[in-house]
Design a protein around this motif. Structure first.
Motif, mmCIF file in Angstrom:
data_model
loop_
_atom_site.group_PDB
_atom_site.id
_atom_site.type_symbol
_atom_site.label_atom_id
_atom_site.label_comp_id
_atom_site.label_asym_id
_atom_site.label_seq_id
_atom_site.Cartn_x
_atom_site.Cartn_y
_atom_site.Cartn_z
ATOM 1 N N SER A 64 0.801 -1.226 0.000
ATOM 2 C CA SER A 64 0.000 0.000 0.000
ATOM 3 C C SER A 64 0.834 1.276 0.000
ATOM 4 C CB SER A 64 -0.950 0.007 1.201
ATOM 5 O OG SER A 64 -0.269 -0.300 2.394
ATOM 6 N N LEU A 65 2.170 1.145 -0.018
ATOM 7 C CA LEU A 65 3.043 2.325 -0.092
ATOM 8 C C LEU A 65 4.399 1.886 -0.612
ATOM 9 C CD1 LEU A 65 3.699 5.344 0.582
ATOM 10 C CD2 LEU A 65 4.429 4.530 2.839
ATOM 11 N N VAL A 66 4.967 2.691 -1.523
ATOM 12 C CA VAL A 66 6.289 2.411 -2.067
ATOM 13 C C VAL A 66 7.202 3.591 -1.767
ATOM 14 C CG1 VAL A 66 7.636 1.887 -4.140
ATOM 15 C CG2 VAL A 66 5.315 0.988 -3.907
ATOM 16 N N GLY A 77 11.746 6.193 -13.941
ATOM 17 C CA GLY A 77 10.298 6.341 -13.994
ATOM 18 C C GLY A 77 9.511 5.402 -13.102
ATOM 19 N N ILE A 78 10.089 4.946 -11.994
ATOM 20 C CA ILE A 78 9.373 4.017 -11.121
ATOM 21 C C ILE A 78 8.083 4.621 -10.569
ATOM 22 C CG2 ILE A 78 10.722 4.668 -9.052
ATOM 23 C CD1 ILE A 78 10.483 1.745 -8.129
ATOM 24 N N ALA A 79 8.104 5.919 -10.252
ATOM 25 C CA ALA A 79 6.904 6.531 -9.679
ATOM 26 C C ALA A 79 5.750 6.495 -10.667
ATOM 27 C CB ALA A 79 7.206 7.967 -9.247
ATOM 28 N N ASP A 80 6.015 6.734 -11.943
ATOM 29 C CA ASP A 80 4.964 6.735 -12.963
ATOM 30 C C ASP A 80 4.269 5.369 -13.024
ATOM 31 O OD1 ASP A 80 5.827 9.374 -14.873
ATOM 32 O OD2 ASP A 80 7.431 8.422 -13.742
ATOM 33 N N VAL A 81 5.066 4.304 -12.944
ATOM 34 C CA VAL A 81 4.505 2.954 -13.029
ATOM 35 C C VAL A 81 3.602 2.658 -11.841
ATOM 36 C CG1 VAL A 81 5.072 0.488 -13.037
ATOM 37 C CG2 VAL A 81 6.392 2.078 -14.444
ATOM 38 N N PHE A 82 4.046 3.026 -10.643
ATOM 39 C CA PHE A 82 3.230 2.739 -9.462
ATOM 40 C C PHE A 82 1.997 3.628 -9.402
ATOM 41 C CE2 PHE A 82 6.979 0.459 -7.939
ATOM 42 C CZ PHE A 82 6.372 -0.671 -7.436
ATOM 43 N N ILE A 83 2.095 4.846 -9.887
ATOM 44 C CA ILE A 83 0.910 5.715 -9.940
ATOM 45 C C ILE A 83 -0.135 5.106 -10.872
ATOM 46 C CG2 ILE A 83 0.082 7.964 -10.747
ATOM 47 C CD1 ILE A 83 2.794 9.106 -9.695
ATOM 48 N N GLU A 84 0.318 4.530 -11.989
ATOM 49 C CA GLU A 84 -0.606 3.839 -12.897
ATOM 50 C C GLU A 84 -1.284 2.661 -12.202
ATOM 51 O OE1 GLU A 84 1.417 2.624 -16.413
ATOM 52 O OE2 GLU A 84 1.845 4.667 -17.084
ATOM 53 N N LYS A 86 -2.052 2.651 -9.180
ATOM 54 C CA LYS A 86 -2.812 3.240 -8.067
ATOM 55 C C LYS A 86 -2.243 2.844 -6.704
ATOM 56 C CE LYS A 86 -7.098 3.608 -10.740
ATOM 57 N NZ LYS A 86 -6.572 4.800 -11.387
ATOM 58 N N ILE A 87 -0.917 2.707 -6.654
ATOM 59 C CA ILE A 87 -0.215 2.471 -5.399
ATOM 60 C C ILE A 87 0.553 3.741 -5.041
ATOM 61 C CG2 ILE A 87 1.520 1.098 -4.189
ATOM 62 C CD1 ILE A 87 0.913 -1.196 -6.078
ATOM 63 N N PRO A 88 0.295 4.357 -3.881
ATOM 64 C CA PRO A 88 1.001 5.581 -3.509
ATOM 65 C C PRO A 88 2.512 5.373 -3.480
ATOM 66 C CG PRO A 88 -0.873 5.214 -2.051
ATOM 67 C CD PRO A 88 -0.714 3.973 -2.871
ATOM 68 N N VAL A 89 3.247 6.359 -3.984
ATOM 69 C CA VAL A 89 4.711 6.267 -4.036
ATOM 70 C C VAL A 89 5.310 7.585 -3.594
ATOM 71 C CG1 VAL A 89 4.688 6.837 -6.505
ATOM 72 C CG2 VAL A 89 6.707 5.757 -5.510
ATOM 73 N N LEU A 90 6.333 7.510 -2.756
ATOM 74 C CA LEU A 90 7.023 8.712 -2.285
ATOM 75 C C LEU A 90 8.191 8.986 -3.228
ATOM 76 C CD1 LEU A 90 7.067 10.753 0.191
ATOM 77 C CD2 LEU A 90 9.003 9.395 0.995
ATOM 78 N N GLY A 91 7.904 9.657 -4.333
ATOM 79 C CA GLY A 91 8.962 9.918 -5.290
ATOM 80 C C GLY A 91 8.445 10.680 -6.487
ATOM 81 N N PRO A 92 9.337 11.368 -7.208
ATOM 82 C CA PRO A 92 8.938 12.189 -8.348
ATOM 83 C C PRO A 92 8.648 11.353 -9.585
ATOM 84 C CG PRO A 92 11.311 12.190 -8.172
ATOM 85 C CD PRO A 92 10.794 11.416 -6.987
ATOM 86 N N HIS A 93 7.736 11.862 -10.415
ATOM 87 C CA HIS A 93 7.569 11.258 -11.727
ATOM 88 C C HIS A 93 8.830 11.499 -12.559
ATOM 89 C CE1 HIS A 93 6.667 15.313 -13.252
ATOM 90 N NE2 HIS A 93 5.813 15.423 -12.227
ATOM 91 N N LYS A 94 8.918 10.834 -13.693
ATOM 92 C CA LYS A 94 10.162 10.778 -14.454
ATOM 93 C C LYS A 94 10.674 12.159 -14.855
ATOM 94 C CE LYS A 94 12.256 8.136 -18.238
ATOM 95 N NZ LYS A 94 11.989 7.109 -19.275
#
Length: 417
Positions: A64-66, A77-84, A86-94
């Motif tokens: 439930s959190l990355v 681009g790890i944040a973009d993948v997890f946002i897709e 729908k898992i919250p991620v503490l990090g910037p998009h690519k």
């Protein structure tokens, strides 16, 4: 609650330890983790490296959190993948991660939004860069544009040094594709400071200041490393410096992020230089620093999971952080030869005798024995009411830990102990 953390260093060990102070956390997966994270209850190392492997694993396990630890996956681009997913991620998009992934882009961003930084020129041609070095004032600073594990900044006192550094970056390709482009930057004389902050897309909330020690040798000598030690809070970041930082660097950064459409939920690390002419921004990182994280979290009295959730929920404007009184001294014990070639595979002894927290970085678990497996092997993190006492405890515990060819600086936070 299940959390996935990516990385394998002391930073990740410290993040896991802090997050597990919250009773809502039932499980933390660390990918790939290290020998220290392998020994933590409620933590499991998982052998995944690619973004899509991590994403599939997170969905399958109900994460439930990355929290991405290292910079390479953020830039990929790890944040973009997890946002897709729908898992919250503490990090910037690519796109936002390029503020760390490209020093050329970051310097141009600073200039565009009036953020005080050293004069500079960007180059993608070795010949043009060499011509520019003929007319520069010295000392001068050369920086690889891309990611170089914290080692891509070269301070050159004379022109021959600069030309050799240029050759290493752009011809020999010491840091691979990171040297496709470079920044040649004015040398600033002063005192460095690190300020980690959380950013939720509309608010930047700074944490306690820290002072990193980047060089391998005492007295800031020798080549750059990923960091050989930290003290916190930074004695040079007084109320006046903090006010200047907020007014001349943090607020213009916030405006620039909004203007460029670079809103995200994550970390902004400000690398500062405090000089007689003012406070300058040297660089951005878009993740928790290492070993700054180990030091700053040791003094945090607030709950880290609550802070992260406020960040991903865009409610940082309602957060007031609490800090323990006192100081922290964090020193890195490394393999002899680091940051260049070094041997590994040596048993580590004595950690169990330490009073301080010990976070593992470059070590693997073989049976019940920790074996060195990297350059920066471990961090000893001591806290006390005053800096002198914190340093004394840190070095007392360092002396208890043994492995073949170990090295560490004896001047973290002051004169050699």
């Amino acid at each position: 609650m299940k959390i996935l953390i990516t990385g394998s260093g002391g930073r990740e060990h410290a993040l896991i330890s802090k997050l597990l102070q919250n009773s809502r956390v039932s499980k933390i997966y660390c990918a790939p983790g290290n020998g220290g994270t392998a020994k933590i209850d409620k933590c499991e190392n998982v052998p995944f490296h690619s973004i899509h492997e991590l994403a599939d694993f997170a969905v399958k396990e109900g994460v439930s959190l990355v929290v991405p630890g290292s910079e390479d996956l953020l830039v990929a681009g790890i944040a973009d993948v997890f946002i897709e997913k729908k898992i919250p991620v503490l990090g910037p998009h690519k796109d936002a991660a390029l503020l760390e992934g490209s020093k050329c882009l970051a310097k141009d961003f600073m200039k565009k939004y009036g953020i005080k930084t050293a004069d500079y020129r960007n180059f993608n041609s070795l010949d043009l860069a060499a011509q520019y070095l003929e007319e520069c004032e010295y000392p001068i600073v050369l920086k690889a544009d891309g990611l170089a594990a914290g080692k891509g900044v070269l301070i050159c006192k004379e022109k021959p040094d600069a030309l050799e550094a240029l050759n290493q970056l752009m011809a020999v390709r010491q840091f691979g594709d990171a040297g496709n482009s470079i920044v040649i930057e004015e040398y600033l004389e002063g005192l460095e400071a690190s300020i980690l902050s959380f950013y939720d897309g509309k608010t930047i909330l700074p944490l306690l200041s820290a002072k990193d020690h980047k060089k391998i040798g005492e007295g800031e000598s020798g080549p750059n490393t990923g960091g050989m030690g930290v003290i916190a809070p930074n004695p040079h970041v007084n109320e006046c410096v903090m006010d200047i930082f907020k007014t001349e660097i943090m607020i213009p950064t916030l405006k620039g992020l909004e203007m460029e459409g670079l809103q995200f939920s994550g970390i902004i690390f400000f690398g500062l230089m405090i000089t007689d002419k003012g406070v300058y921004l040297l660089e951005y990182n878009l993740r928790m620093g290492d070993p700054e994280t180990q030091a700053v979290l040791s003094l945090m009295d607030s709950d880290l999971l609550d802070l992260i959730e406020s960040t991903v929920n865009s409610s940082l404007d309602r957060v007031t952080l609490k800090w323990k009184k006192g100081y922290c001294c964090c020193a890195v014990m490394a393999s002899g030869g680091y940051p260049e070639s070094y041997k590994k595979g040596f048993p580590i002894e004595g950690i169990e005798n330490c009073e301080s927290d010990v976070y593992i970085a470059g070590a693997a678990l073989q049976g019940d024995t920790l074996i060195t497996s990297g350059g920066r092997v471990l961090n000893v993190v001591a806290t006390a009411q005053d800096l002198a006492s914190a340093r004394e405890q840190c070095y007392k515990d360092l002396s208890l830990i043994k492995f073949k060819n170990s090295v560490y600086r004896r001047d973290i936070g002051g004169t050699p102990l």
